[in-house]
Design an enzyme around this catalytic site. Sequence first.
Site, PDB file in Angstrom:
ATOM      1  N   ASP A   1      37.193  41.062  36.461  1.00 24.38           N
ATOM      2  CA  ASP A   1      37.123  39.642  36.783  1.00 24.38           C
ATOM      3  C   ASP A   1      38.473  39.002  36.437  1.00 24.38           C
ATOM      4  O   ASP A   1      39.338  39.632  35.836  1.00 24.38           O
ATOM      5  CB  ASP A   1      35.952  38.978  36.034  1.00 24.38           C
ATOM      6  CG  ASP A   1      35.497  37.696  36.725  1.00 24.38           C
ATOM      7  OD1 ASP A   1      36.266  37.158  37.563  1.00 24.38           O
ATOM      8  OD2 ASP A   1      34.388  37.216  36.440  1.00 24.38           O
TER       9      ASP A   1
HETATM   10  C1  BGC Z   1      34.744  34.395  38.397  1.00 25.65           C
HETATM   11  C2  BGC Z   1      34.370  35.385  39.464  1.00 25.65           C
HETATM   12  C3  BGC Z   1      35.237  35.207  40.692  1.00 25.65           C
HETATM   13  C4  BGC Z   1      36.685  35.300  40.288  1.00 25.65           C
HETATM   14  C5  BGC Z   1      37.657  35.231  41.449  1.00 25.65           C
HETATM   15  C6  BGC Z   1      36.250  34.337  38.170  1.00 25.65           C
HETATM   16  O1  BGC Z   1      36.601  33.292  37.324  1.00 25.65           O
HETATM   17  O2  BGC Z   1      34.081  34.722  37.200  1.00 25.65           O
HETATM   18  O3  BGC Z   1      33.009  35.233  39.767  1.00 25.65           O
HETATM   19  O4  BGC Z   1      34.894  36.132  41.671  1.00 25.65           O
HETATM   20  O5  BGC Z   1      36.964  34.256  39.370  1.00 25.65           O
HETATM   21  O6  BGC Z   1      37.686  33.991  42.041  1.00 25.65           O
END
Ligand code: BGC
Length: 725
Positions: free
Chosen positions: A250
């Site tokens: 993530d």
């Molecule tokens: C979130 C994810 C997301 C990623 C990319 C993160 O902060 O937890 O769910 O896919 O950002 O945008």
Amino acid sequence: MSVRVEALLARMTWQQKLFQLQILWRRDATEQHDLARRGIGAQFWPPSAAAANALQRIAVEESELGIPLLIALDVVHGQFTIFPTPLAQAASFDPAVATADARTSAAEARANGVNWTFSPMVDVTRDARWGRVVEGFGEDVFLSSRFAQAKVEGYQRDELSRPDVVASCLKHFVAYGAAEAGRDYNTTDMSRRRLRETYLETFRVGVAAGAASVMASFNALNGTPMHANPGLLTGVLKDEWGFDGVVVGDADGVAELVDHGVAADERAAVALAIEAGVDVVMGGTPLVDADGTALLTPEEVSPARVDDAVRRILTLKERLGLFDEPYVDESRAISSTPEVHRAAARAAAERCLVLLRNETGALPVRGDARVLLAGPYARSTDHLGAWVQHFATPVAQTVADALAATMPDAALKVVEGAGFFEATDDQIAEAVHHAAGSDIVVLALGEPSTLSGEASSRADITLPAAQVRLIRAVAATGTPVAVVLGTGRPLVAEDWVEDVDALLVSWHLGVEGPAAIADALSGRVNPGGRVPMTFPRAVGQLPLHHDHESTGRPPRTGGRIKDDPNPEFAGPDNLGDYYTSKYVDLPLGPRFGFGDGLSYTTFSLADLRIDEMITVADLEAGAGIDVRVRVENTGSVAGDDVIMLFVRDELASTTQPVRRLRGFTRVGLVPGEATIVSFRLDADDLSLWTEDERRVLEPGDFAIWVDDGTSQLHARLAVTTERAA
Ligand code: BGC
């Protein structure tokens, strides 16, 4: 094994391999182009088909190996055409709603050069304080699993190289939804049994449905941050389930291993994550810098593991057809909302509305009624919900506009009444004044989209005080009040719900939200959705879910404050109902439970048919138990009923949930029409996980029942070791 992938891998330098293992986001086009030229594996979408093609062209024509890019974007419930939020979709109890969203989203995204989306979120969520409950499918494992499957199949269809599909990503692996105290990014700690039974299950189903990728979660689990968890990322996901896709970290989740306190610096963090099974690092320091120096040497991370990760990434690119056709046809780019997509979003929104209270038959609103519409959602266009990008098609209508259009013969008066967080005495007085002369007051209330979503946990999940003031003042006039509740999570409604005649939960329904709400208010649409996540009576009950265990002291009555000042003196005699598992200051149970939902019509369930006995051996050989029930629309308008099948293992080696959802069907019936709904229970539906992680089917008695939220029919099933003589 692909010949192309192996040939490519054989030619790659250490630096070239390492840079395939990263996705970075850069706002500036020059920086994006520079990363592509240097051979990065993936980037976030530059927002147009032309920009995506330009970026891809640099990767293909100007990087040394010419490997095309994965181009990613969070398309969570729509790219341009926004569908209801995932939580709202779960309320439809109709996975076809999720399929429609995913297909539409994929078509819009891929047409513009996106080939990878970070969706669906399949975290089971049981604590409404957590802001991200809006992104998932609620508290129930079975319901969430069916939606996970529908989303994956909708995004990917049968073939990833199609021009209208994207690679999906199950997130966040794993147990992120169990964050302690509902606070985002917080720690989790749980038994292996619960992990298997609840939190891993939606991922297992999503992987079986063919999800191309899985995202690691921000939380630590049992002391190990998920980005550094080899037992789960590699042991369970890749080895046990045979997942051959890509595991992505993530956003900055790898670098944050330093903040978790398990890596001394970012280099150690990257090594730990890749060894654990992360294939793509999202964010952080570039793994290869501008002068070609790699962040890690082959001594710091196993070259075989790096090869495996590269192989997975290149294989995904190949499956997406990017080596043969890296570009999209710009003349076919979809950059707004085509009518058919809008119609699909409208149909989806209509299925997600949940009618939770309709005491005096206040809804639907009579066609010629004098209607006062008030509240912050009356004139708001904030219906898209959380996780929507800035380029999404805006909501064109308000509930006021839509109601005026849908009910031309009604005398509609619209006033503010209250903002989301503030109300002046004058606003309230104006609403009260008009309420007195109306046949019905519709209050469009709720949480604005910004109160739910990532990093938007709330400690207090009641309606803001200004809105409660408005409800009380208007209800005091004696005119019937119907509340339409726009929200990203279940709310505590205890201090006002009994003052209102009707409650229609509208969540955040997307670009066609106002039209769907007006349709439900007018009766053109009969609400048929159900609660996918319990509405508690108080925040202190959280986490709360319908499929809890019984405890040794299940309560029979609600709480009361004991008169005896020294209750402990009862000593070993502490056996009355007072000493059962409940709160002294709350009635029993939630305000609205999982599966609750009313309709403008009525239904009856009859003729539950089920075999009463089956052997373990037959179940294990693949036999099943058929369950059938007759459902009839006994009211005077057409409507949808949701029939749920529950199972309870009465006697087991470990404590089991009081009920477990193992089937659901939503059926539409016209007045007087009846149909037979059937389910099939198999070995998996009757099995349990042990703490040492074995899935076992234990013989014994099972209570089986069907429930449509209003009535239930019960049966028993004996699972025996031997056939009856
Ligand atoms: C979130 C994810 C997301 C990623 C990319 C993160 O902060 O937890 O769910 O896919 O950002 O945008």
